[in-house]
Each structure stands twice: as structure tokens, then as C-alpha cells.
Design a protein around this motif. Structure first.
Motif, PDB file in Angstrom:
ATOM      1  N   UNK A   9       0.831  -1.210   0.000  1.00 56.70           N
ATOM      2  CA  UNK A   9       0.000   0.000   0.000  1.00 56.70           C
ATOM      3  C   UNK A   9       0.860   1.251   0.000  1.00 56.70           C
ATOM      4  N   UNK A  10       0.210   2.369  -0.230  1.00 55.96           N
ATOM      5  CA  UNK A  10       0.880   3.661  -0.124  1.00 55.96           C
ATOM      6  C   UNK A  10       1.453   4.205  -1.409  1.00 55.96           C
ATOM      7  N   UNK A  11       1.414   3.404  -2.489  1.00 56.42           N
ATOM      8  CA  UNK A  11       1.967   3.886  -3.760  1.00 56.42           C
ATOM      9  C   UNK A  11       0.980   3.554  -4.887  1.00 56.42           C
ATOM     10  N   UNK A  12       1.448   3.617  -6.117  1.00 51.37           N
ATOM     11  CA  UNK A  12       0.586   3.373  -7.279  1.00 51.37           C
ATOM     12  C   UNK A  12       0.926   2.067  -7.967  1.00 51.37           C
ATOM     13  N   UNK A  13       2.213   1.791  -8.103  1.00 47.93           N
ATOM     14  CA  UNK A  13       2.644   0.529  -8.708  1.00 47.93           C
ATOM     15  C   UNK A  13       3.693  -0.105  -7.806  1.00 47.93           C
ATOM     16  N   UNK A  14       3.826  -1.432  -7.916  1.00 47.99           N
ATOM     17  CA  UNK A  14       4.656  -2.160  -6.959  1.00 47.99           C
ATOM     18  C   UNK A  14       5.425  -3.269  -7.663  1.00 47.99           C
ATOM     19  N   UNK A  15       6.672  -3.481  -7.220  1.00 45.38           N
ATOM     20  CA  UNK A  15       7.471  -4.616  -7.655  1.00 45.38           C
ATOM     21  C   UNK A  15       8.048  -5.277  -6.414  1.00 45.38           C
ATOM     22  N   UNK A  16       7.859  -6.637  -6.325  1.00 42.78           N
ATOM     23  CA  UNK A  16       8.329  -7.407  -5.166  1.00 42.78           C
ATOM     24  C   UNK A  16       9.599  -8.183  -5.530  1.00 42.78           C
ATOM     25  N   UNK A  17      10.518  -8.204  -4.577  1.00 43.63           N
ATOM     26  CA  UNK A  17      11.728  -9.020  -4.705  1.00 43.63           C
ATOM     27  C   UNK A  17      11.903  -9.845  -3.435  1.00 43.63           C
ATOM     28  N   UNK A  18      12.391 -11.097  -3.553  1.00 41.56           N
ATOM     29  CA  UNK A  18      12.774 -11.775  -4.795  1.00 41.56           C
ATOM     30  C   UNK A  18      11.557 -12.185  -5.616  1.00 41.56           C
ATOM     31  N   UNK A  19      11.797 -12.462  -6.869  1.00 44.68           N
ATOM     32  CA  UNK A  19      10.745 -12.962  -7.742  1.00 44.68           C
ATOM     33  C   UNK A  19      10.324 -11.995  -8.816  1.00 44.68           C
ATOM     34  N   UNK A  20      10.659 -10.674  -8.617  1.00 40.37           N
ATOM     35  CA  UNK A  20      10.286  -9.652  -9.605  1.00 40.37           C
ATOM     36  C   UNK A  20       8.792  -9.709  -9.906  1.00 40.37           C
ATOM     37  N   UNK A  21       7.996  -9.761  -8.828  1.00 41.31           N
ATOM     38  CA  UNK A  21       6.543  -9.875  -8.941  1.00 41.31           C
ATOM     39  C   UNK A  21       5.925  -8.482  -8.941  1.00 41.31           C
ATOM     40  N   UNK A  22       4.948  -8.290  -9.805  1.00 42.11           N
ATOM     41  CA  UNK A  22       4.315  -6.978  -9.943  1.00 42.11           C
ATOM     42  C   UNK A  22       2.892  -7.012  -9.412  1.00 42.11           C
ATOM     43  N   UNK A  23       2.521  -5.929  -8.693  1.00 47.35           N
ATOM     44  CA  UNK A  23       1.144  -5.792  -8.259  1.00 47.35           C
ATOM     45  C   UNK A  23       1.048  -5.449  -6.791  1.00 47.35           C
ATOM     46  N   UNK A  24      -0.123  -4.903  -6.421  1.00 42.57           N
ATOM     47  CA  UNK A  24      -0.350  -4.545  -5.024  1.00 42.57           C
ATOM     48  C   UNK A  24      -0.539  -5.773  -4.157  1.00 42.57           C
ATOM     49  N   UNK A  25      -0.973  -6.898  -4.745  1.00 47.40           N
ATOM     50  CA  UNK A  25      -1.180  -8.133  -3.989  1.00 47.40           C
ATOM     51  C   UNK A  25      -0.598  -9.290  -4.801  1.00 47.40           C
ATOM     52  N   UNK A  26       0.311 -10.031  -4.178  1.00 50.84           N
ATOM     53  CA  UNK A  26       0.931 -11.170  -4.855  1.00 50.84           C
ATOM     54  C   UNK A  26       0.884 -12.380  -3.916  1.00 50.84           C
ATOM     55  N   UNK A  27       0.975 -13.559  -4.526  1.00 49.49           N
ATOM     56  CA  UNK A  27       0.984 -14.802  -3.749  1.00 49.49           C
ATOM     57  C   UNK A  27       2.334 -15.477  -3.921  1.00 49.49           C
ATOM     58  N   UNK A  28       2.927 -15.874  -2.794  1.00 52.58           N
ATOM     59  CA  UNK A  28       4.240 -16.514  -2.827  1.00 52.58           C
ATOM     60  C   UNK A  28       4.194 -17.831  -2.057  1.00 52.58           C
ATOM     61  N   UNK A  29       5.090 -18.755  -2.436  1.00 53.24           N
ATOM     62  CA  UNK A  29       5.201 -20.061  -1.762  1.00 53.24           C
ATOM     63  C   UNK A  29       6.684 -20.355  -1.535  1.00 53.24           C
ATOM     64  N   UNK A  30       7.303 -19.656  -0.593  1.00 55.01           N
ATOM     65  CA  UNK A  30       8.733 -19.869  -0.372  1.00 55.01           C
ATOM     66  C   UNK A  30       9.007 -21.211   0.306  1.00 55.01           C
ATOM     67  N   UNK A  31      10.167 -21.764   0.008  1.00 56.56           N
ATOM     68  CA  UNK A  31      10.568 -23.018   0.643  1.00 56.56           C
ATOM     69  C   UNK A  31      11.296 -22.790   1.957  1.00 56.56           C
ATOM     70  N   UNK A  32      11.812 -21.594   2.127  1.00 55.56           N
ATOM     71  CA  UNK A  32      12.497 -21.240   3.365  1.00 55.56           C
ATOM     72  C   UNK A  32      12.024 -19.862   3.811  1.00 55.56           C
ATOM     73  N   UNK A  33      12.316 -19.551   5.047  1.00 52.79           N
ATOM     74  CA  UNK A  33      11.960 -18.226   5.554  1.00 52.79           C
ATOM     75  C   UNK A  33      12.615 -17.171   4.665  1.00 52.79           C
ATOM     76  N   UNK A  34      11.784 -16.250   4.187  1.00 53.61           N
ATOM     77  CA  UNK A  34      12.242 -15.288   3.163  1.00 53.61           C
ATOM     78  C   UNK A  34      11.746 -13.895   3.524  1.00 53.61           C
ATOM     79  N   UNK A  35      12.605 -12.895   3.350  1.00 56.58           N
ATOM     80  CA  UNK A  35      12.210 -11.501   3.497  1.00 56.58           C
ATOM     81  C   UNK A  35      11.922 -10.925   2.113  1.00 56.58           C
TER      82      UNK A  35
END
Length: 211
Positions: free
Chosen positions: A180-206
Motif C-alpha cells: 500500500x501507499x503507492x501506485x505501482x509495486x514490484x516485489x523481490x525476490x521474484x520480480x513480482x508486480x502488483x499490489x497483492x501477490x501470492x508466494x510459496x517460499x521453501x524457506x523463511x524469506x524476506x
């Protein structure tokens, strides 16, 4: 016989000088006359040996000097008036975010000084923390000075948030990450785009979201 002496007095050698006969528009020049007793300057019908004038254009002044014998002569002096330079201030990046820099470009003169900051040069780099109006003072080859201004707008950084309703998983499960708080978003790791993304990490990940 009788005689009559006719006395012929010479004309006074009238002079017209000035220590500052080359001006910029808005400046004044002092005119000095010599060689006679009384003086009248034209244009302006100014009386006196010393006059201060502020012409808007190049002007030739004529002083008429009269000596004690009533003899008259004239002298002239030209006061050259140079125009002010047309100083410009531009920037290709006058709208910034905090932490970014802007290049300011001056034109129309020979030397430049920018305020605030007392920066010298036709091109300077600034990093203001708040919206700031910069003034450039340009001096041309004749020593004439003019100014221009440019505003650099500084926008605050967005307050980006990253949350998840299910940030504690077991291997094989998924988590939803919400930004939240912005207009567009990119998540790392994974280079995922969007305000809401779904992840399934195999280890604890920041995950870091850039908004």
C-alpha cells in the motif's frame, strides 16, 4: 587722429569628460565640464559643472560653457548604454523526489552565479530537500547583469507498506503479500508486480516491495 582698441578674447576651451561613460541600462554616469565658468548641458537643460545622468539609450551630451568674458564654446561626450543580457534558467528535471538531483542550466550571459548555494557556472547540479526556487545572476561581456529564476519541485517519498495475513507458513503453503501507499509495486525476490501477490517460499524469506 584717434584710436580705438578693440579687445578680442579667445573662446574658452570647454571640456566634457566622464569616468563612467559606458553603462548598463539603469546605471548612472557623472558628467564633468571644465574650461569655463558657467555650464549648461543638453539634452535636459542641466546647469552646473558636474551632472549625473541615467540615459536609457546611448546619448551624446553637449555642454555649453561661458567664461568670465561672456565668451562661449561647447564640447560633447557620448554615454554608451548597453542592454541587459536576457538571462535564462532551465532544467530538464525540475520535478524531483527527495534524494534525487536536478541539473540547472543558465543561458544568455557569460558568467553565472546561482542562489541559494552560491554555485558558479552555466550548469550546476542541486539536491534540494524541499521545493526551492533558484535565482541565477548572469553577467555578460559588457559587465551588465540580469537574473532569472527556476523552481525545483521536490515531492516526498511515498509511505510504502507491506503486510500479509498469513506470514507464518508450513512448507508447501502460500502467503498473500499486500502493498500500500503507492501506485505501482514490484516485489523481490521474484520480480513480482502488483499490489497483492501470492508466494510459496521453501524457506523463511524476506520480501521487499518497491512502490
Amino acid at each position: 587722429t584717434a584710436t580705438q582698441v578693440i579687445t578680442v578674447n579667445p573662446l574658452p576651451t570647454v571640456t566634457a569628460t566622464s569616468p563612467d561613460a559606458i553603462l548598463c541600462i539603469g546605471q548612472s554616469a557623472t558628467l564633468n565640464a571644465g574650461g569655463a565658468t558657467n555650464y549648461v548641458w543638453e539634452p535636459g537643460t542641466l546647469n552646473g559643472a558636474t551632472q549625473t545622468v541615467t540615459p536609457n539609450t546611448t546619448t551624446t551630451y553637449t555642454v555649453t560653457g561661458t567664461d568670465a568674458n561672456g565668451c562661449v564654446n561647447t564640447a560633447t561626450i557620448t554615454v554608451t548604454v548597453n542592454p541587459l543580457p536576457t538571462v535564462t534558467a532551465t532544467s530538464p528535471d525540475a520535478i524531483l523526489c527527495i534524494g534525487q538531483t536536478a541539473t540547472l542550466n543558465g543561458g544568455g550571459a557569460t558568467t553565472y552565479t546561482w542562489q541559494p548555494g552560491n554555485l558558479n557556472g552555466a550548469s550546476v547540479t542541486v539536491s534540494p530537500n524541499t521545493t526551492t526556487t533558484y535565482t541565477v545572476t548572469g553577467t555578460d561581456a559588457n559587465g551588465c547583469v540580469n537574473t532569472a529564476t527556476i523552481a525545483v519541485t521536490v515531492n516526498p517519498l511515498p509511505v510504502v507498506t507491506a503486510t500479509s495475513p498469513d506470514a507464518i507458513l508450513c512448507i508447501g503453503q502460500s502467503a498473500t503479500l499486500n502493498a500500500g501507499g503507492a501506485t505501482s509495486y514490484v516485489w523481490q525476490p521474484g520480480n513480482l508486480n502488483g499490489a497483492s501477490v501470492t508466494v510459496s517460499p521453501n524457506t523463511t524469506t524476506t520480501y521487499t516491495v518497491t512502490g
